[in-house]
Each structure stands twice: as C-alpha cells, then as structure tokens.
Design an enzyme around this catalytic site. Structure first.
Site, short mmCIF file in Angstrom:
data_model
loop_
_atom_site.label_atom_id
_atom_site.label_comp_id
_atom_site.label_asym_id
_atom_site.label_seq_id
_atom_site.Cartn_x
_atom_site.Cartn_y
_atom_site.Cartn_z
N HIS A 43 25.74 39.91 30.38
CA HIS A 43 26.90 40.78 30.20
C HIS A 43 28.19 40.06 30.61
O HIS A 43 29.22 40.17 29.93
CB HIS A 43 26.72 42.06 31.01
CG HIS A 43 25.47 42.82 30.68
ND1 HIS A 43 25.27 43.40 29.46
CD2 HIS A 43 24.35 43.06 31.41
CE1 HIS A 43 24.09 44.00 29.43
NE2 HIS A 43 23.50 43.81 30.62
N ASN A 321 40.09 46.29 50.75
CA ASN A 321 39.00 45.40 50.35
C ASN A 321 39.46 44.38 49.31
O ASN A 321 39.01 43.23 49.32
CB ASN A 321 37.85 46.24 49.78
CG ASN A 321 36.64 45.38 49.46
OD1 ASN A 321 35.96 44.87 50.34
ND2 ASN A 321 36.36 45.22 48.16
N ARG A 324 41.04 41.44 50.98
CA ARG A 324 40.08 40.58 51.68
C ARG A 324 39.25 39.72 50.73
O ARG A 324 38.75 38.67 51.13
CB ARG A 324 39.14 41.44 52.54
CG ARG A 324 39.78 42.04 53.76
CD ARG A 324 38.73 42.59 54.71
NE ARG A 324 37.94 43.64 54.09
CZ ARG A 324 38.21 44.94 54.20
NH1 ARG A 324 39.26 45.33 54.89
NH2 ARG A 324 37.43 45.84 53.61
N HIS A 366 54.98 34.09 49.49
CA HIS A 366 54.90 34.28 48.04
C HIS A 366 56.30 34.31 47.42
O HIS A 366 56.53 33.70 46.36
CB HIS A 366 54.18 35.59 47.72
CG HIS A 366 52.69 35.50 47.77
ND1 HIS A 366 51.98 35.51 48.95
CD2 HIS A 366 51.76 35.37 46.79
CE1 HIS A 366 50.69 35.41 48.70
NE2 HIS A 366 50.52 35.32 47.39
#
Length: 463
Positions: A43, A321, A324, A366
């Site tokens: 897949h 999450n 991380r 950034h």
C-alpha cells in the site's frame, strides 16, 4: 513523554547503557528508521508510485505547453540554474566553516581539558576558554557566513545550503562541548576517575554522522550497501526536479499574475487555498528528500545504524506528538540541550517556561533561516509557530485520540502550508516588482507586499 533526569546522569559509568530515541547506543538492539519496513508494504509503495506518476504528468504538461507555445521542445532548467548559482563560492564557504568547526571547538576543549587538573588558575582558564568558544560561535560561525552570503548576493538555494549547514555545525559544536565538559569536571572532582579526552577521529565522525547528539561510540553496521546509497541520492535528485516542476507549473504562473493585481481579502483567500496543493507537495518533497533519503544515504556511507530520523508523524492525533515525531534529529537536540537543561537548572520547577523557550528557539531559528535565504524579513512562520503552534500544542495534546483528531491535524497542517507559500511568494515578487532605492531600517521590517500595488511597476518587471 519527556524524561527529566539530570543531564549529567548519563555517561557516569562506561557500563551504563545510554538509550537514545529507543536505541541502545552502547550496543545491543539496533533500531532502523520506519522506511525500511514502510516501503515493504504494498500500500505504501503504491502511494510512492502515485507520486512518481504525478511527476511524470508534470513533466509531460510542461513539455506539451512549451511545444504548443514555442513550436519545439524546450528543455531548459533556468530556475534550477539560478537557484543553485555560484556553487564554487558555496563550496568554499562551506569548506571554511567545516574546517573551523573541526579545529576551533575541539582545539579549545582539548587545551582546556588537558590543563584542567594541573592548573592553579582553573577559573581563569575556564572563563577564557568559554569566552573564546562563545566568540567563535557568535562571530566565526554565526556572523561571518551570514555576511558572506549577503555580501555576495547568493541565490536562494545556495543560501539555504550555507545557512542550514551553519545552523547544523553550531548545534554539533554545542553538543560536543555540552557532552564532554561535564565529564572533565566529574573527573576533576573524583581523583579515582581517569580523564579520557575524545579523539579527533571520533569528533570528525560525529560532524558527518546524521545525528546532533554527540557520543563517543555509535552502533555500526558491518558493511556499506553502495547500491542503496546511489538509490537514495538519485531520489534526492528526483525530488529536486519534482520541486522544480511544482514551482514551474503551480506556483510561478499564479503568483506572477497575482502580484500585478490589487491584493485584497478575496485575492488573499483564493491565493491561500490555491497554494495548499503546491505547499503540501513541497512539504512532502522536503521531508522525503532530506529526512528520508539524504540522512539515510549518509548513515549508510558511515555505517551508522541508528536510523530513527523520524517516526510515524502522519498518524499523529495531536500537534504535541507531531512535533516529537516529524524531525526526531532536531527534536532530540532541543530536548536534551534546551528543555532538559532548563529543568535541570531550575530544579524541575518551570516546565511550561522550558517548553516556551523550546518553541521560541525553534521559531527564531526557522525565521532566521527564511529571512536570510529569501532576502527579506516577513515573520509569517514565526507568528504561526508561536501563536497557533503553541495553542495547538496545548489544545491538540496527547490525550486527544481517534481519527477525527488526525483529520484536524492534517487540515491545520495543509492550511498552514498554504498560508506560508502564499504570503512568502507574494513578498518575494513584491520585493522584485517594487524595489526601494534607499530603504530605511523601518522599510526593511515592513512587508513590501502591503504597499507594492500602490506603486507603478517598471516595464521590465511585467514579464
């Protein structure tokens, strides 16, 4: 998700196993990156083939349109030639940066550590060594490369090479000093502990290794798969041409025409939503080319076995999450040397402040990279990072589970990419369509796209 053990607990004993990102750095289990298993799934390989098919369609559409307009096939890559211009100068600047990082931090540390126990003026020597190291980080590695980039007017992609390497080498030098200074101080306190100074070969390996956390030893593979290395570099080259066709077919025609019109609210909304598709494609290409292909290629050449450069960030149901798992290499550096050091110095009392500092450092770096590489100051990414990024980090936290939260995460990510691509592209064209002859400091801080439509466009900029 965050451990809060004091930083100097790691490495007190040689027999202590140092677990980093789920990897045993002292030997034992070696965990590879998710790509080794993902691309064995049919897949996932089908999705990969779909992106290749889309690239083929981009190429065909470009060739057909050029043939219709010009009556012939036009196989030029002027955009790539421009973006990566002055490569000999880029290589020279990089070589100077790398040699300085190899010599100065290691030399200062070696001199300081060698005379640490025998010296009667320890404090003075430590202050002098620390001052020279900070001076080098600020002037030698911080200011000079940026000055050379701006002084020589390097094009965007060449600027990205220098500035990203500048940031990477600064982070590597900090990690080397931060990991080894506590060992020297511990050896000075404990007379029974012998001081072992890292060899220059260990430091040199670390400078090339795809990690920002220094260790004396890393897990190593027994051999190099050169076919694998060649495949990864070819995929990087393919992503480069993919990005070229995305900009040529989806970005440049749109923003060239929009920049000549009055940019009102309706135009902004249309611009943002029309920028989502190319913005998401550029995001995927950057992720696949750098975090997957480039880092894996260097890891393979160095037999570096810890390939956990990213985790399954696409399955995240929270932005906490996602932060991380999107870029584990940078996340680990921020966790060890910003978040955990602040907790250690504050005795674990200011967790929220430590997290705020992490967000601020990441957002500033950034924005610094984009400002230098694009040649203008337009803090869109900084505002999105510090405002919406911080807010989503607490609203979409780890307790949010279920498919709906993954949909919300992806929707926010797509919309953010559209905003970034739209506003930065608008400002890029405004800087060229409406140049200022003698700009003041405030003119440099004010976005040119806000007032460019009020000026008369020179004829040579209409094309």
């Amino acid at each position: 998700a965050f451990e809060t053990k004091p930083h100097n607990e790691m490495g007190k004993k040689n027999t202590l196993r140092q677990n980093f990102g789920g990897i045993n750095l002292m030997g034992g289990i070696v965990c590879l990156s998710p790509d080794s298993e993902l691309f064995e799934v049919n897949h996932i390989r089908t999705i990969y083939h779909m992106f290749i098919a889309l690239l083929i369609l981009f190429i065909l559409s470009t060739l057909v349109v050029d043939f219709i307009d010009e009556g012939r096939l036009v196989l030029d890559f002027d955009l790539l030639v421009y973006a990566f211009g002055q490569l000999p100068l880029v290589v020279s600047i990089w070589l100077c940066m790398f040699l300085s990082v190899l010599v100065v931090p290691y030399g200062l540390f070696h001199i300081w550590a060698s005379h640490r126990q025998a010296s009667h003026r320890r404090t003075l020597r430590s202050l002098l060594a620390g001052f020279l190291y900070l001076l080098y980080q600020g002037i030698g590695l911080g200011f000079l490369p940026t000055y050379l980039v701006l002084k020589n007017g390097l094009p965007p992609a060449s600027r990205f090479i220098i500035i990203l390497e500048q940031v990477r080498l600064m982070m590597k030098a900090h990690s080397f000093i931060r990991e080894n200074v506590p060992r020297v101080l511990a050896a000075a306190r404990d007379k029974n502990t012998s001081l072992v100074i890292p060899q220059v070969t260990q430091y040199l390996y670390f400078l090339f290794a795809p990690t920002l956390i220094y260790r004396d030893r890393y897990p190593r593979n027994p051999y190099i798969r050169w076919g694998y290395v060649a495949t990864k570099f070819m995929q990087v080259l393919g992503c480069l041409f993919y990005a070229y066709y995305v900009f040529v077919r989806l970005c440049i025609p749109q923003f060239r025409s929009i920049s000549l019109q009055l940019f009102d609210l309706r135009a902004m909304v249309l611009c943002i939503f029309n920028s989502i598709l190319p913005g998401v494609l550029v995001l995927f290409l950057a992720f696949f080319a750098f975090l997957h292909c480039w880092l894996n290629a260097f890891a393979e050449m160095l037999r570096f076995a810890d390939r956990m450069f990213y985790k399954d960030w696409w399955n995240s149901t929270s932005f906490a999450n996602y932060y991380r798992t999107w870029n584990v290499v940078v996340h680990d550096w921020l966790y060890y040397y910003v978040y955990r050091d602040i907790l250690w110095m504050s005795e674990k009392r200011f967790r929220a402040a430590a997290m705020l500092v992490v967000f601020t450092v990441s957002a500033v770096v950034h924005e610094y990279v984009l400002a230098i590489c694009f040649g203008f100051f337009y803090p869109v990414l900084f505002c999105l990072f510090m405002c919406f990024g911080m807010m989503f980090n607490f609203i979409l936290h780890d307790q949010r589970k279920g498919p709906i939260w993954n949909v919300i995460m992806w929707t926010s990510l797509f919309l953010g990419q559209g905003v970034l691509l739209c506003l930065y592209s608008q400002e890029w064209y405004a800087q060229r369509y409406c140049p200022l002859q003698e700009p003041s400091f405030l003119d440099l801080l004010k976005p040119r796209s806000w007032t460019c439509h009020q000026q008369t466009l020179p004829a040579e900029h209409i094309d």
